[in-house]
Design an enzyme around this catalytic site. Structure first.
Site, PDB file in Angstrom:
ATOM      1  N   THR A 185       0.868  -1.178   0.000  1.00 44.23           N
ATOM      2  CA  THR A 185       0.000   0.000   0.000  1.00 44.23           C
ATOM      3  C   THR A 185       0.899   1.219   0.000  1.00 44.23           C
ATOM      4  O   THR A 185       1.914   1.257   0.693  1.00 44.23           O
ATOM      5  CB  THR A 185      -0.870   0.069   1.276  1.00 44.23           C
ATOM      6  N   TRP A 442     -17.844  16.927  13.036  1.00 46.62           N
ATOM      7  CA  TRP A 442     -17.138  16.501  11.829  1.00 46.62           C
ATOM      8  C   TRP A 442     -17.792  17.022  10.568  1.00 46.62           C
ATOM      9  O   TRP A 442     -19.012  16.964  10.420  1.00 46.62           O
ATOM     10  CB  TRP A 442     -17.121  14.962  11.753  1.00 46.62           C
TER      11      TRP A 442
HETATM   12  P1  AMP Z   1      -6.192   1.424  -1.698  1.00 49.37           P
HETATM   13  O1  AMP Z   1      -5.756   0.507  -0.647  1.00 49.37           O
HETATM   14  O2  AMP Z   1      -5.076   2.199  -2.315  1.00 49.37           O
HETATM   15  O3  AMP Z   1      -7.018   0.727  -2.717  1.00 49.37           O
HETATM   16  O4  AMP Z   1      -7.108   2.537  -1.039  1.00 49.37           O
HETATM   17  C1  AMP Z   1      -8.195   2.192  -0.237  1.00 49.37           C
HETATM   18  C2  AMP Z   1      -8.903   3.447   0.197  1.00 49.37           C
HETATM   19  O5  AMP Z   1      -9.503   4.115  -0.934  1.00 49.37           O
HETATM   20  C3  AMP Z   1     -10.060   3.197   1.122  1.00 49.37           C
HETATM   21  O6  AMP Z   1      -9.629   2.974   2.449  1.00 49.37           O
HETATM   22  C4  AMP Z   1     -10.867   4.483   0.958  1.00 49.37           C
HETATM   23  O7  AMP Z   1     -10.328   5.541   1.710  1.00 49.37           O
HETATM   24  C5  AMP Z   1     -10.676   4.797  -0.513  1.00 49.37           C
HETATM   25  N1  AMP Z   1     -11.828   4.308  -1.268  1.00 49.37           N
HETATM   26  C6  AMP Z   1     -11.965   3.135  -1.906  1.00 49.37           C
HETATM   27  N2  AMP Z   1     -13.184   3.033  -2.476  1.00 49.37           N
HETATM   28  C7  AMP Z   1     -13.848   4.167  -2.177  1.00 49.37           C
HETATM   29  C8  AMP Z   1     -15.168   4.664  -2.440  1.00 49.37           C
HETATM   30  N3  AMP Z   1     -16.040   3.985  -3.169  1.00 49.37           N
HETATM   31  N4  AMP Z   1     -15.498   5.875  -1.930  1.00 49.37           N
HETATM   32  C9  AMP Z   1     -14.616   6.598  -1.206  1.00 49.37           C
HETATM   33  N5  AMP Z   1     -13.369   6.185  -0.920  1.00 49.37           N
HETATM   34  C10 AMP Z   1     -12.994   4.986  -1.389  1.00 49.37           C
END
Ligand code: AMP
Length: 537
Positions: A185, A442
């Site tokens: 990540t 918030w």
């Molecule tokens: P990653 O591990 O790089 O795929 O990022 C994951 C993060 O992306 C999640 O913890 C969220 O903060 C954000 N994320 C993923 N899907 C969504 C969504 N549909 N709406 C808002 N944020 C999202």
């Protein structure tokens, strides 16, 4: 009393063998640097995965070795996914958009032995090769005619190393809990963290995803989400298990014109990607007057989907299903589909449901909790820290002791803040690190951003909290204007009235040329806060 059923291992090899037997003729179409339309089939790709496994054995790879890829979405990357994991090695997908220091850290931390590199990324790897401590050589993903001049030590050509190998390989009987793939990540703080998937977690995730999104041999799938980011949301496995034709965009991921051509020529019916790529597609369609008749269904996730984008895709008869998940979750956790009665609601009310992250998919559990860990109500209003658990959620990071993994009571803390309504629709309101607390309450920066994105002159919007003498923090709206437009900041802020709570309306709006992004294309609020660290109301 135990059941009397067979305990066959859930492995990626079982998906490969199944697809090879049942769906060998299913097509894989790829755009590559060498060929704008390369065509192959699952059967041929799995045969080449066998050749690859033989080549890896000759290179001296041992069970569990990490073999890395820096590659686009195409058929060779597909072969690497199966050839590496099914032979008992770990397929480590590296995001080529990471900073050089992060690539060095990741490859060394993973102790990668071999790097499979698309020719486009050779300059990046040349720059860092002296600092890669475990890499024994580089295999360039091209044929001999397209081998670039390179200073990479021990550089080989992919097509050359597999050419004379047999297609048969004695695939090992793997323990279903053995590691299959690895993805780091790109956190905005600290070093990247490795999520080590197992064969079992991958197969279970693939089954649950298939049950939810209903891939089938009738569908044609275009994964615009990179294979270096959470295994293209696991869909490369799901497609094989369901016999779904795959269309890979190669280096043309964000190119609206190529995406439109691929959709129309290959009759793509189903696609997945982050909002940015769909913005690029809509821009191209609007400008060119083209349409995408075959495309019915898009999964959109990775970041909140703006209402304006969903409406634009509706104009082209494409239904966007919001999904939410993360690298640590393989990644799918939720999927948005309306309940039958919701289709009868007035359109604007339907959008309120459609924009949410959706409901849990079977296999994942979730809860929202307050700062002291008490579970909060599913009332659609109360927001709290979002925790998850399930067989495809990571229990620790690679080389981090489970006891150091900060899992409150066995739940994984997603770092997201969310509400859940009584029908189970979850909505992300923020990242824990990005929340804006104004007068103790918030503010959802995501809601404010989405409202601002609805303004026709806004190309991109981000909201951060900045210090305020009375309210501790107030939101600041940062906007990239659409080329050729000249929005007025007062008009823009007035535009938000009635769309969000009055006290959420930012105190100020500033225009910038560019908003900083992370390697996975998300807005980097950390960098944005740094950029505006001197800003005062
Ligand atoms: P990653 O591990 O790089 O795929 O990022 C994951 C993060 O992306 C999640 O913890 C969220 O903060 C954000 N994320 C993923 N899907 C969504 C969504 N549909 N709406 C808002 N944020 C999202």
């Amino acid at each position: 009393m135990l059941g009397e059923m067979m305990g066959d291992s859930l492995t990626i090899t079982s998906i490969m063998k199944f697809a090879n037997r049942v769906f060998a003729d299913t097509q894989i179409v790829s755009v590559t640097g060498e060929n704008p339309r390369h065509r192959t089939t699952f059967g041929k790709a799995f045969a080449r995965a066998g050749k690859l496994a033989n080549a890896l054995a000759k290179l001296g790879c041992a069970q569990g070795d990490r073999i890395a890829t820096l590659a686009w979405n195409d058929y060779r990357h597909f072969e690497l996914y199966y050839g590496i994991s099914c032979a008992g090695f770990v397929c480590h997908t590296i995001n080529p958009r990471l900073f050089a220091e992060q690539i060095i850290y990741i490859a060394n931390h993973a102790e990668d032995q071999w790097l499979f590199v698309d020719p486009d990324f050779v300059p990046i790897v040349e720059q860092v090769q002296d600092q890669l401590t475990h890499v024994r050589g580089y295999i360039l993903l091209c044929d001999e005619a397209n081998m670039p001049q390179t200073s990479l030590v021990n550089a080989m050509c992919y097509e050359a190393i597999i050419a004379d190998e047999p297609t048969e390989y004695d695939w090992p009987e793997l323990d279903e809990n053995s590691a299959s793939s690895l993805c780091y990540t790109s956190g905005t703080t600290g070093n990247p963290k490795g999520v080590l998937y197992s064969h079992r977690s991958t197969v279970l995730h693939s089954m649950a995803a298939n049950a939810t999104v209903a891939l089938s041999p009738d569908e044609v799938l275009l994964p615009v989400v990179p294979m270096f980011h959470v295994n293209a949301w696991g869909m490369v496995y799901s497609a094989a298990a369901t016999g779904t034709k795959l269309v890979f965009p190669g280096p043309k991921m964000g190119d609206g014109e190529t995406l439109s051509a691929l959709i129309n020529e290959e009759k793509v019916s189903f696609a997945l990607g982050v909002p940015t790529v769909w913005l690029a597609l809509v821009d191209y369609l609007d400008q060119s007057g083209s349409t995408v008749e075959s495309l019915c269904k898009v999964l959109v996730g990775g970041a909140a989907c703006p209402l304006s984008l969903m409406k634009a895709m509706d104009r082209y008869n494409v239904w966007m299903h919001v999904v939410w998940g993360m690298t640590e979750m393989s990644p799918l956790g939720t999927y948005n589909d309306l309940l039958p009665w919701m289709h009868e609601l007035p359109e604007e009310e339907q959008y309120q449901y459609r924009l949410k992250a959706g409901r849990l998919i079977y296999g994942v559990e979730m809860r929202i909790v307050d700062e002291t860990g008490n579970e909060l109500a599913w009332d659609g209003k109360t927001s709290g820290r979002l925790l998850v658990r399930g067989p495809w959620v990571c229990k620790s990071y690679y080389k981090v002791k489970e006891s150091d993994a900060h899992l409150p009571d066995g739940w994984f803390d997603t770092g997201d803040v969310a509400t859940i309504d009584r029908y189970g629709y979850m909505q992300i309101t923020d990242r824990t690190k990005d929340v804006i607390k104004s007068g103790g309450e918030w503010i959802s920066s995501i809601d404010v951003e989405n409202a601002a994105m609805g303004h026709p002159d806004v190309a991109e919007a981000a909201v951060i909290g900045v210090p305020h003498p009375k309210w501790t923090e107030r939101p600041l709206l940062v906007v990239v204007k659409r080329p050729g437009s000249a929005p007025d900041k007062k008009d823009l802020l007035n535009f938000l009235i009635g769309k969000i709570a009055k006290w959420w309306i930012p105190e100020d709006c500033v225009f910038v040329e560019e908003i900083p992004h992370t390697a996975t294309g998300k807005v980097s609020k950390k960098d944005l806060r740094e950029q505006f660290s001197d800003y005062r109301y």
